[in-house]
Design a protein around this motif. Sequence first.
Motif, PDB file in Angstrom:
ATOM      1  N   LYS A  75       8.253   6.208   4.735  1.00 17.18           N
ATOM      2  CA  LYS A  75       7.951   6.364   3.074  1.00 17.18           C
ATOM      3  C   LYS A  75       8.746   4.582   2.487  1.00 17.18           C
ATOM      4  O   LYS A  75       8.364   3.702   1.275  1.00 17.18           O
ATOM      5  N   GLN A  76      10.179   4.694   2.888  1.00 18.97           N
ATOM      6  CA  GLN A  76      10.575   3.764   2.324  1.00 18.97           C
ATOM      7  C   GLN A  76      10.188   1.883   2.682  1.00 18.97           C
ATOM      8  O   GLN A  76       9.338   1.294   1.624  1.00 18.97           O
TER       9      GLN A  76
ATOM     10  N   ARG B 130       6.362   1.813   0.979  1.00 24.25           N
ATOM     11  CA  ARG B 130       6.513   0.692  -0.628  1.00 24.25           C
ATOM     12  C   ARG B 130       7.074  -0.350  -0.646  1.00 24.25           C
ATOM     13  O   ARG B 130       6.368  -1.056  -1.592  1.00 24.25           O
ATOM     14  N   ARG B 131       7.641  -0.643   0.295  1.00 25.64           N
ATOM     15  CA  ARG B 131       8.425  -1.793   0.623  1.00 25.64           C
ATOM     16  C   ARG B 131       7.360  -2.771   0.207  1.00 25.64           C
ATOM     17  O   ARG B 131       7.131  -4.147  -0.286  1.00 25.64           O
TER      18      ARG B 131
ATOM     19  N   GLU C 155       5.254  -3.517  -2.492  1.00 21.75           N
ATOM     20  CA  GLU C 155       5.457  -4.645  -3.739  1.00 21.75           C
ATOM     21  C   GLU C 155       5.198  -6.187  -3.606  1.00 21.75           C
ATOM     22  O   GLU C 155       4.954  -6.348  -3.695  1.00 21.75           O
TER      23      GLU C 155
ATOM     24  N   ASN D  86       1.059  -4.144  -4.627  1.00 23.06           N
ATOM     25  CA  ASN D  86       0.312  -3.006  -4.399  1.00 23.06           C
ATOM     26  C   ASN D  86      -1.405  -3.306  -4.442  1.00 23.06           C
ATOM     27  O   ASN D  86      -2.283  -2.395  -4.840  1.00 23.06           O
TER      28      ASN D  86
ATOM     29  N   ARG E 103      -4.849   4.009  -1.434  1.00 20.68           N
ATOM     30  CA  ARG E 103      -3.314   3.995  -1.682  1.00 20.68           C
ATOM     31  C   ARG E 103      -2.341   4.961  -0.751  1.00 20.68           C
ATOM     32  O   ARG E 103      -2.654   5.886  -0.941  1.00 20.68           O
TER      33      ARG E 103
ATOM     34  N   THR F  75       0.913   4.862  -0.493  1.00 17.63           N
ATOM     35  CA  THR F  75       1.657   6.261  -1.305  1.00 17.63           C
ATOM     36  C   THR F  75       1.154   7.696  -1.451  1.00 17.63           C
ATOM     37  O   THR F  75       1.730   8.271  -2.080  1.00 17.63           O
TER      38      THR F  75
END
Length: 319
Positions: free
Chosen positions: A58-59, A62-63, A66, A70, A120, A122
């Motif tokens: 998950k980390q 997300r990076r 970024e 996105n 997406r 996430t």
Amino acid sequence: MVVLLVGCSATPAPEPPPTPTAVESGSATPEPSAAPSPTVAFPVPMNISQDLTRGGAKQVVRRMMEITNNRPALKLDVSASEVILTVLDANQQPFTLRWRANQIAPAESDIQYLGQSTFRPTDYPLGNVGELFDTATRMGATGTEKVLQVVEQRSGEVYLTVTTTPETKTVFFEKDGNAVRDLGFTSVADLTEGLAAVIAGSRAATQVGFGPSTGYWIDLPANNGITERRIRSAALPVYTTRLKETSSFTPFDPAQLNALVLARSLQKFNPGSKAECRIEVDNRYKRTSPIIRYDCGGKTHFTDLDGTEYTEDQLKKTN
């Protein structure tokens, strides 16, 4: 340090296997301002405080999002040792990043953009990938190396799966992380779940059916000559096809179907599940309520929604 354009693309690859009929796309669309940075210095250092399968993925994702501002994703792979994410850049070209050994860098890929649905990353349960791996193992995916994958596998349908190497079994998951059960076609519990999955709150249908060779399915009333069919087959999530055809059957409320009535009738007409049964529910006999047709091993039976049995001659005489 190498400076690479984020807009670079991966190597083209064959198109994913098509299905007989087209489905509507559920692509995630980027915001107008969501465009990759002009340049990014790679490799990007990325240490994680948790194992990939216990929160680290998950980390990392997300990076990666970024870094790409996105952008909508085409494919995500997560294993115990690496994360590979392919997004669609501002020029509509695939761009792939890989996290491995505490750094993120561009990677070669054979993915080609052919209009497939995006998503997406996430939105998917990446906080505990290990739990999904454990569930997949219990469901028969016993290969040594497991990979969580999010990608379109039917035209317009994005699926979350766990696969293995060596290949044993692919286990499908709902978007919330619940495993998709392989439903049967005789028990009250399976009939209830299967019918609910395809009906999905609809209050009008021209036909509903189920059976081992077809899965559970529903045809909605045609719109501009197009019939939408929802299907829940085997251990796959529900998917939708659009058929260029209309039905002359009067629509009915599929919520009237009673799984207990269906299960009892199946036991009566096919005791011990000796033969495969194909069930269809519709208003072809133009009665006040639809008729259920049971075709079990070549023998056909008819009941109303309450389970009262009729012969076909009786049904034709009351038209």
